[in-house]
Structures are given as C-alpha cells and as structure tokens.
Scaffold this active site. Structure first.
Site, PDB file in Angstrom:
ATOM      1  N   TYR A 176       4.036   5.832   2.760  1.00  0.00           N
ATOM      2  CA  TYR A 176       3.127   6.974   2.948  1.00  0.00           C
ATOM      3  C   TYR A 176       3.976   8.243   2.975  1.00  0.00           C
ATOM      4  O   TYR A 176       4.877   8.371   3.803  1.00  0.00           O
ATOM      5  CB  TYR A 176       2.329   6.818   4.240  1.00  0.00           C
ATOM      6  CG  TYR A 176       1.361   5.671   4.164  1.00  0.00           C
ATOM      7  CD1 TYR A 176       0.029   5.899   3.846  1.00  0.00           C
ATOM      8  CD2 TYR A 176       1.784   4.366   4.366  1.00  0.00           C
ATOM      9  CE1 TYR A 176      -0.874   4.842   3.758  1.00  0.00           C
ATOM     10  CE2 TYR A 176       0.901   3.304   4.266  1.00  0.00           C
ATOM     11  CZ  TYR A 176      -0.428   3.541   3.956  1.00  0.00           C
ATOM     12  OH  TYR A 176      -1.299   2.491   3.852  1.00  0.00           O
ATOM     13  N   ARG A 181       0.822  -1.202   0.000  1.00  0.00           N
ATOM     14  CA  ARG A 181       0.000   0.000   0.000  1.00  0.00           C
ATOM     15  C   ARG A 181       0.861   1.259   0.000  1.00  0.00           C
ATOM     16  O   ARG A 181       1.965   1.266   0.541  1.00  0.00           O
ATOM     17  CB  ARG A 181      -0.930   0.006   1.223  1.00  0.00           C
ATOM     18  CG  ARG A 181      -1.923  -1.137   1.239  1.00  0.00           C
ATOM     19  CD  ARG A 181      -2.819  -1.091   2.451  1.00  0.00           C
ATOM     20  NE  ARG A 181      -3.740  -2.213   2.462  1.00  0.00           N
ATOM     21  CZ  ARG A 181      -4.896  -2.253   1.814  1.00  0.00           C
ATOM     22  NH1 ARG A 181      -5.282  -1.195   1.104  1.00  0.00           N
ATOM     23  NH2 ARG A 181      -5.679  -3.307   1.868  1.00  0.00           N
ATOM     24  N   GLU A 190     -12.501   7.954  -5.572  1.00  0.00           N
ATOM     25  CA  GLU A 190     -13.099   7.571  -4.296  1.00  0.00           C
ATOM     26  C   GLU A 190     -14.358   8.409  -4.052  1.00  0.00           C
ATOM     27  O   GLU A 190     -14.459   9.543  -4.535  1.00  0.00           O
ATOM     28  CB  GLU A 190     -12.113   7.797  -3.151  1.00  0.00           C
ATOM     29  CG  GLU A 190     -10.849   6.967  -3.248  1.00  0.00           C
ATOM     30  CD  GLU A 190      -9.876   7.274  -2.123  1.00  0.00           C
ATOM     31  OE1 GLU A 190     -10.248   8.028  -1.205  1.00  0.00           O
ATOM     32  OE2 GLU A 190      -8.738   6.770  -2.174  1.00  0.00           O
ATOM     33  N   CYS A 226      -9.556   4.658 -10.254  1.00  0.00           N
ATOM     34  CA  CYS A 226     -10.940   4.993  -9.908  1.00  0.00           C
ATOM     35  C   CYS A 226     -10.953   6.199  -8.987  1.00  0.00           C
ATOM     36  O   CYS A 226      -9.933   6.532  -8.373  1.00  0.00           O
ATOM     37  CB  CYS A 226     -11.644   3.818  -9.237  1.00  0.00           C
ATOM     38  SG  CYS A 226     -10.954   3.372  -7.630  1.00  0.00           S
ATOM     39  N   ARG A 264      -3.967   7.051  -3.691  1.00  0.00           N
ATOM     40  CA  ARG A 264      -3.620   5.793  -3.022  1.00  0.00           C
ATOM     41  C   ARG A 264      -3.281   4.728  -4.057  1.00  0.00           C
ATOM     42  O   ARG A 264      -3.940   4.634  -5.098  1.00  0.00           O
ATOM     43  CB  ARG A 264      -4.775   5.301  -2.144  1.00  0.00           C
ATOM     44  CG  ARG A 264      -5.234   6.263  -1.062  1.00  0.00           C
ATOM     45  CD  ARG A 264      -6.439   5.664  -0.350  1.00  0.00           C
ATOM     46  NE  ARG A 264      -7.202   6.647   0.392  1.00  0.00           N
ATOM     47  CZ  ARG A 264      -7.264   6.721   1.720  1.00  0.00           C
ATOM     48  NH1 ARG A 264      -6.579   5.856   2.448  1.00  0.00           N
ATOM     49  NH2 ARG A 264      -7.996   7.638   2.309  1.00  0.00           N
ATOM     50  N   ARG A 275      -1.408   6.901   8.658  1.00  0.00           N
ATOM     51  CA  ARG A 275      -0.761   5.881   9.486  1.00  0.00           C
ATOM     52  C   ARG A 275      -0.259   6.536  10.756  1.00  0.00           C
ATOM     53  O   ARG A 275       0.778   7.182  10.772  1.00  0.00           O
ATOM     54  CB  ARG A 275       0.413   5.258   8.721  1.00  0.00           C
ATOM     55  CG  ARG A 275       0.017   4.356   7.576  1.00  0.00           C
ATOM     56  CD  ARG A 275      -0.357   2.969   8.091  1.00  0.00           C
ATOM     57  NE  ARG A 275       0.715   2.383   8.861  1.00  0.00           N
ATOM     58  CZ  ARG A 275       1.761   1.723   8.327  1.00  0.00           C
ATOM     59  NH1 ARG A 275       1.848   1.576   7.014  1.00  0.00           N
ATOM     60  NH2 ARG A 275       2.703   1.203   9.098  1.00  0.00           N
ATOM     61  N   ARG A 332       2.217   5.609 -16.905  1.00  0.00           N
ATOM     62  CA  ARG A 332       2.447   4.992 -18.213  1.00  0.00           C
ATOM     63  C   ARG A 332       3.437   5.815 -19.026  1.00  0.00           C
ATOM     64  O   ARG A 332       4.326   5.265 -19.700  1.00  0.00           O
ATOM     65  CB  ARG A 332       1.115   4.869 -18.962  1.00  0.00           C
ATOM     66  CG  ARG A 332       1.193   4.019 -20.213  1.00  0.00           C
ATOM     67  CD  ARG A 332       1.352   2.549 -19.892  1.00  0.00           C
ATOM     68  NE  ARG A 332       0.120   1.968 -19.383  1.00  0.00           N
ATOM     69  CZ  ARG A 332       0.061   0.956 -18.536  1.00  0.00           C
ATOM     70  NH1 ARG A 332       1.191   0.414 -18.089  1.00  0.00           N
ATOM     71  NH2 ARG A 332      -1.086   0.463 -18.120  1.00  0.00           N
TER      72      ARG A 332
END
Length: 338
Positions: A104, A9, A77, A75, A89, A112, A64
C-alpha cells in the site's frame, strides 16, 4: 515453479491524468513483484480496479506497455460516499513459496490502519560497510528512530571480555550476562549505550570488542535475549535498525529492507580511518584481518547467519559516499510512505 497459489493485494493513489495513472500503476506493480520475489512467469492473473473518479484510462494499458505480460483484467469501482478517492487497487494471483507482502503506497496506506502509525527499515550488511553512519543519516532526514543493534551486542561482548571469559562458550556467557541490563537511550539526539546503567558508548568501539560481539551474537541465548528488545522498540514507532539479520530474523516483515556491502579492503580502510580519528593506535593490515575474520564468523555461523533477504535492495557502496547511500534509501522510502 512453485505449486502454491497466493493472492497479493496492493493499492496506490494517482491524479486523474494519463501520466500519473501510468506512473502509479507501474510503481505499484514493480513493488509488488519485488517485495514478493515474482516474475511475469509466476503470475496467473491480475485484477485491477479503479475508483470512479479516475477516468483517464485503465492502468492495464500502462502495465502492458512496460512489459507485464500476464493476463490483466480491469474494472471501475462503484462510487461510494466516504471511500478513498483516486485509488487504484491490484489483486495479483501468483505461484510463490515466499510469504505474501501486500503493498500500500502513499495515501492508500490509509486503507490499512496497521500501516499508518509506523514503518520499519531493515539495514543489513557485513562489518564495516558503513551501516550505522548511513542509518543515522536516514533517521535524521526521515525523522524516525535509529536503533543501533550492533551496539547492543557490543555491550554484551564488552561485559564478557571484562570478566575474562571465552566469548564462544555459551554456558559461561549466559551465566555472565543473564542478569545484565543493556539498553539504548537518546539525549539531545545523541545515542548512549548503557550497560547496567553505565555509559559504555566509547569503550565498545574497539577491534577486540568487535570480535567479541561477533562471537557472542552467534550464541542462541544472546540472540534470544536481545531479540525481544529490538522488536519492542521497532513496533513502538517508525525505526531504522542495522545489523546482520534484521531483514531475515529480527524484522522479517519490515516494509523496507536494504543490504549494504563493500569490498573487504574498502571496509577495512574506512574502519581504520575511523579508529585513527579516535586516537587509537591501529595497523591497517590488522584491521583488514579483523574484517575478514568477522565476515567468516558472521556468514558461517549456524544461528542467524549474515545473508541478504530475497526482498532486500542490495547497495554496493565501494564508489558511493555515506550520503549517496542514505539518499538512495530515503528516496525509496519516500516513494512509498509519502
């Protein structure tokens, strides 16, 4: 290729413009790759989500364009009141045998809670590479604690030498130092090394004590004795530690790892100049021989040998000043924590 599938993550914040989003996305992916030892071929896919207040374009396009070729899914959120805004994220699925290092950066560290109070910098490298000088500069600039781990080993080496005992005999060394108290204190910003309450800061900086420190540091009992001390200090505040195995053994989870090195000749010249400036009568050839001996000793020992962690940044300081090295470390840290 590894058969282990891991999930990594990461998160970072950005301004709502194309340049900021592209820069943040590339920085986050670059650091995820580096901290986890990944290549494009290791990654199965990457899921990317952005908060609803980032509308410029999807980060996948930026990745890319700079050469990341794994499958990328993006996507938006949902808008959640009170959630961290302007946030990107990543969830990277990859094949890896390395421990997972989640990343992070900047304001996203607030996601966190365990990352917001402190961070650790591990600075490893061979004898005479200038680690302590660089670490002090970094600590001062970042306003964090500098823990001279080598000084702890030197103090124990000094104790064994003062008792005229062999520094490679673990049984005798253990009996000598079992009840010895070694610590580091700071007064007016100056570090003091205390051995049973006595300030030995000056007397531990001789070639004889250097070799003794290298010998005793190879003994399992000695390393165990000092390991808990180092970890307790590192977990209490933001710190920079220098040594031989900080990033591999003492603090394997350190957020920042660097491996500082230089040629034996350059390191010997620096140590020679340092000792001469302190009024010690030394010969360059003897110092060079000592540096080479310590390299063999530190790299060849069975317990926690000197080696670079896979997730450490290597810095060759042959053509760099201590200030240049320090600034490269400082800039890397600031890129993540500020």
């Amino acid at each position: 290729m590894s058969s282990n599938i891991v999930s990594i993550r990461g998160a970072i914040t950005a301004n709502n413009d194309e340049q900021s989003i592209a820069k943040a996305s590339e920085l986050l992916m670059r650091r995820i790759f580096f901290k986890n030892g990944l290549t494009n071929a290791d990654v199965v896919n990457t899921m990317i989500s952005t908060t609803a207040d980032l509308t410029a374009f999807y980060p996948a396009r930026a990745l890319r364009e700079v050469g990341y070729s794994m499958p990328l899914f993006s996507c938006l959120e949902p808008n959640i009141d009170g959630a961290l805004g302007h946030c990107i994220r990543f969830l990277v699925t990859a094949r890896s045998d390395n421990p997972v290092s989640n990343v992070y950066i900047g304001a996203a560290r607030a996601l966190r809670k365990d990352l917001t109070d402190y961070y650790a910098i591990a600075l490893d490298g061979p004898s005479g590479a200038g680690k302590s000088t660089v670490a002090k500069l970094v600590a001062k600039e970042l306003g964090i604690t500098y823990l001279d781990t080598g000084a702890l080993y030197r103090a124990l080496g000094l104790k064994v030498l003062s008792e005229k005992l062999p520094t490679t005999d673990e049984a005798k060394v253990k009996a000598c130092i079992e009840h010895v108290n070694v610590s580091i204190e700071y007064a007016d910003g100056v570090q003091k090394v205390l051995l049973d309450g006595e300030d030995v800061s000056a007397s531990i900086r001789t070639p004889e004590v250097s070799m003794a420190a290298s010998n005793v540091s190879a003994l399992p009992y000695v390393r165990a004795k000092l390991l808990s001390i180092q970890r307790e200090i590192a977990h209490a505040s933001s710190v920079i530690l220098d040594g031989r195995d900080i990033g591999t053994v003492v603090l394997p989870d350190a957020e920042f790892k660097f491996f500082l090195t230089a040629s034996p000749e350059i390191r010997a010249r620096r140590r020679f100049d340092e000792l001469k400036a302190k009024g010690q009568n030394v010969i360059y050839e003897d110092v060079l021989a000592d540096v080479n001996a310590r390299d063999r000793n530190d790299s060849g020992r069975k317990i926690a040998p000197l080696k670079m962690s896979y997730d450490a940044v290597k810095i060759d300081s042959d053509e760099m000043s201590a200030h240049d090295v320090a600034m490269s470390i400082i800039n890397d840290v600031k890129e993540v924590v500020q």
